[in-house]
Design a protein around this motif. Structure first.
Motif, PDB file in Angstrom:
ATOM      1  N   ALA A   8       0.951  -1.084  -0.072  1.00  0.00           N
ATOM      2  CA  ALA A   8       0.222  -0.213  -0.142  1.00  0.00           C
ATOM      3  C   ALA A   8       0.813   1.243   0.146  1.00  0.00           C
ATOM      4  O   ALA A   8       1.197   2.101  -0.525  1.00  0.00           O
ATOM      5  N   THR A  12       1.122   3.888  -3.131  1.00  0.00           N
ATOM      6  CA  THR A  12       0.923   5.124  -2.694  1.00  0.00           C
ATOM      7  C   THR A  12       1.734   6.665  -2.868  1.00  0.00           C
ATOM      8  O   THR A  12       1.609   6.969  -3.725  1.00  0.00           O
ATOM      9  N   GLN A  67      -8.228  -4.617  10.829  1.00  0.00           N
ATOM     10  CA  GLN A  67      -8.863  -3.594   9.738  1.00  0.00           C
ATOM     11  C   GLN A  67     -10.540  -3.698   9.668  1.00  0.00           C
ATOM     12  O   GLN A  67     -11.087  -4.308   9.847  1.00  0.00           O
ATOM     13  N   THR A  94      -3.334   3.093   7.567  1.00  0.00           N
ATOM     14  CA  THR A  94      -3.382   3.215   6.828  1.00  0.00           C
ATOM     15  C   THR A  94      -4.630   3.143   6.434  1.00  0.00           C
ATOM     16  O   THR A  94      -6.051   3.024   7.057  1.00  0.00           O
ATOM     17  N   GLN A  96      -8.162   2.930   2.503  1.00  0.00           N
ATOM     18  CA  GLN A  96      -7.811   3.031   1.645  1.00  0.00           C
ATOM     19  C   GLN A  96      -9.229   3.584   0.978  1.00  0.00           C
ATOM     20  O   GLN A  96      -9.838   2.908   1.902  1.00  0.00           O
ATOM     21  N   THR A  97     -10.198   3.888  -0.114  1.00  0.00           N
ATOM     22  CA  THR A  97     -11.223   3.959  -0.626  1.00  0.00           C
ATOM     23  C   THR A  97     -10.092   3.180  -1.964  1.00  0.00           C
ATOM     24  O   THR A  97      -9.740   2.521  -2.654  1.00  0.00           O
ATOM     25  N   THR A 101      -5.373   5.605  -1.863  1.00  0.00           N
ATOM     26  CA  THR A 101      -4.289   5.323  -0.349  1.00  0.00           C
ATOM     27  C   THR A 101      -3.657   6.354   0.894  1.00  0.00           C
ATOM     28  O   THR A 101      -2.896   7.417  -0.062  1.00  0.00           O
ATOM     29  N   GLN A 102      -3.459   7.153   1.781  1.00  0.00           N
ATOM     30  CA  GLN A 102      -2.881   7.080   2.684  1.00  0.00           C
ATOM     31  C   GLN A 102      -2.883   6.619   3.355  1.00  0.00           C
ATOM     32  O   GLN A 102      -3.352   5.679   4.088  1.00  0.00           O
ATOM     33  N   THR A 103      -1.271   6.721   4.077  1.00  0.00           N
ATOM     34  CA  THR A 103      -0.584   6.128   4.650  1.00  0.00           C
ATOM     35  C   THR A 103       0.186   7.067   5.982  1.00  0.00           C
ATOM     36  O   THR A 103       1.190   7.969   5.439  1.00  0.00           O
TER      37      THR A 103
END
Length: 649
Positions: A8, A12, A67, A94, A96-97, A101-103
């Motif tokens: 992921a 990103t 998750q 994280t 995520q759509t 994704t953002q981490t």
């Protein structure tokens, strides 16, 4: 799970790089700005996470081996709750759509504390005792610091925004961080051996009302005028100003003896008024005002030419401590609160005239320094053509009323620090429901004039912030006001002592609150004592005590009883009491009706203090009841006895 998270992260980075290479704007962050690299999440309770996505989007949130999913509402806001975790890390968080994704990385789980208040909490490590060595030795990657920037808003922002940055402790990050907060957190890190996150959100000179939410202020009642003006100001500043001008003028007209006698008008003769310097606090420039809080009027005449008088103009007076009303030739031109806020007011057309012009300034000081204290060179009348007339000298003054004779003055509700709800809106609301274990509160100096009201305001703050952070078990640590101000040779009624008693009373009524006593580590001559290391130690002791571990505490009386040999002040059984520097405790008073008090001799008898000279007319006992008392009664671990006032049973 580890391979999924690494994939992921890589996805990103590649997606953002490709978007930038093609001139596209990268996707907006999914996580709220509170969730950043190096963040600390609260252990031992479910972890709330939230953010922004497209309306209806399904967001998958991952942390450690867990998750969960959430769906963004019509406003795009999504909220998720991750299961409880024990202390540990580092983790990757994280969101995520289907399209983004953002981490965030290096996330720890431990204890999070919010530190707030006025200047003594804002007081930075670089200003504290032994600052150089403390800063040089600051190096703990698992003590994380989040400094909230100053922000005052008439209403909460409609969208989330970053108000600070999570940073591991090092010499650079600790330098400007709150000293009391840092030393408390460092002590807890050493004793608890878990990651600690500290959020510091303070504003020098602030009143407690500015840290409350609108809902809390509304429930308290009595602030309807302020809220009405604040709402108007949020829509149209000019409308808010007009409403508040009427409120301010009405208060001065109803309560100020100077206004009632026309001291704001040119007809009043002031030849017998005493001169006053054009700068500096009146406590240091006028011998008769060395301890004065209340209203003083300042007046000055200035000669203008016809060309000057017919121009548009403004008056600049520099900062005034704490509130002012300004009149020129009998016309009100402005008024404001805020001890360090420079005053600049428009002078309406037709106010000035050729020849003699009379400037009258009513100044209300509620505590600490008072007067138009800024540099004399900054006081002037400025005309439309850019020319100016100095107002640096030639001022006269006269005392109108002491603070004790006045009702609480109105405070301009949108001015940061002295307003209503604006610091909550700008500095607390943006934190959302971020998981915190507790709060350390170091405030009260700016509320000493309303020590009775503080008994309602402080528990209202406790309830308000427990609601804000969705934690009914949130710990509330309070630093009791330190000694500050002139020593008293005789018993006296002290606003500072009364505010300390309000703090003690509120804390004692809340089983999840703790009191850090600072009566012996202040400075008579400086409202900002530098020994914040000891403040932090005492806060940490109370934090551990509230967790159920045995800790030394500042002794408090459990009963005050009249017996044949005198009045007995009994402390907790088994507590070790000691009188430092003398063979008996000092600072005890016995009081009859009407607060007619006298100092009395005291003797130690185990866990009791005996006041042998009691009279049948005595009704209460006081200890260390003054702005800056001399106190020598101590308990274990160098902790002073709590100043108090109590009825005799």
């Amino acid at each position: 799970m580890r391979s999924f998270l690494l994939s992921a992260v890589a996805a990103t980075v590649l997606a953002v790089g490709a978007a930038q290479a093609q001139g596209q704007t990268p996707a907006a962050p999914l996580l709220d700005p509170m969730f950043q690299d190096h963040a600390v999440l609260q252990r031992g309770r479910p972890i709330a996470v939230w953010g922004q996505a497209a309306p209806g989007a399904v967001v998958s949130v991952g942390l450690s081996q867990t998750q969960v999913q959430a769906t963004a509402g019509a406003d795009g806001v999504w909220r998720a709750t991750l299961p409880t975790l024990s202390a540990g890390g580092p983790y990757v968080l994280t969101a995520q759509t289907s399209g983004a994704t953002q981490t965030v990385s290096d996330v720890m789980v431990g204890d999070v504390w919010l530190c707030s208040g006025q200047s003594n909490m804002e007081f930075a490590v670089r200003q504290a005792t032994n600052a150089d060595s403390e800063i040089a030795s600051a190096n703990d990657p698992n003590l994380r610091l989040f400094l909230v920037g100053r922000s005052s808003l008439p209403a909460p922002a409609s969208t989330s925004r970053a108000v600070g940055q999570w940073r591991p402790t090092n010499p650079e990050s600790v330098r400007d961080f709150s000293a009391a907060c840092y030393f408390m957190g460092r002590d807890l890190r050493r004793s608890e051996n878990v990651p600690v996150g500290l959020i510091a959100a303070s504003w020098g000179g602030s009143i407690i009302e500015d840290w409350l939410s609108r809902d809390a202020v509304t429930k308290l009642g009595g602030h309807e005028q302020a809220l009405e003006a604040l709402d108007a100001y949020a829509r149209d500043p000019a409308q808010g100003d007009a409403i508040w001008r009427q409120v301010t003028q009405a208060w001065w007209a109803a309560n100020d003896p100077g206004t009632k006698q026309g001291w704001n008008l040119p007809r009043t003769q002031d030849a017998d008024w005493a001169p006053i310097a054009g700068e500096g606090f009146w406590e240091t420039t006028v011998p008769g005002l060395a301890t004065f809080d209340g209203i003083v009027w300042l007046r000055k005449a200035v000669e203008l030419t016809a060309a000057q008088a017919r121009q548009a103009a403004r008056i600049e007076l520099g900062p005034v401590d704490d509130a002012d009303v300004v009149w020129i030739n009998g016309t009100y031109v402005g008024g404001q609160q805020g001890w360090d806020t420079p005053r600049t007011y428009v002078v309406p057309a037709g106010t000035l005239k050729a020849g003699r012009n009379l400037i009258a300034v009513g100044v209300l000081d509620t505590n600490g320094g008072g007067g138009a204290w800024g540099p004399a060179a900054n006081k002037r009348l400025v005309f439309a053509d850019g020319s100016s007339v100095s107002l640096s000298a030639g001022w006269r003054h006269r005392v109108a009323a002491p603070l004790g004779d006045l009702p609480n003055p109105p405070r301009t509700p949108w001015i940061g620090g002295s307003g209503t709800t604006t610091l909550y809106n700008g500095m607390i609301a943006p934190l959302g429901a971020y998981g915190v274990k507790g709060m350390a509160w170091y405030q009260g100096e700016s509320n000493v004039g309303d020590y009775v009201g503080y008994r309602r305001l402080l528990p209202a703050l406790f309830a308000d912030w427990r609601r804000q952070f969705q934690n009914p078990e949130m710990r509330m640590l309070v630093v009791q006001l330190a000694n500050f101000g002139p020593a008293a040779g005789q018993p006296t009624n002290s606003f500072w002592a009364a505010l300390r008693e309000s703090q003690r009373t509120v804390v004692n009524a809340d089983p999840l609150a703790g009191l850090a006593v600072a009566i012996d580590i202040g400075d008579r001559y400086d409202i900002h004592p530098t020994n914040k290391l000891e403040v932090g130690r005492r806060l940490a002791l109370e934090a551990r005590r509230l967790d159920g571990t045995a800790q030394p505490v500042s002794p408090q009386p459990v009963s005050v009883e009249r017996r044949p040999d005198g009045v007995h002040v009994r402390y907790a059984a088994g507590v070790t009491l000691a009188a430092h520097g003398f063979n008996r405790p000092i600072g005890f008073e016995l009081c009859g009706a009407g607060d007619t008090c006298r100092f009395v001799d005291a003797t130690l008898a185990g866990d009791e203090v005996v006041l042998g000279s009691a009279q049948p007319t005595d009704v209460k006992v006081r200890l260390c009841w003054a702005d800056s008392p001399v106190c020598n009664l101590y308990g274990p671990a160098g902790l002073p006895a709590v100043p108090f006032e109590a009825l005799i049973r």
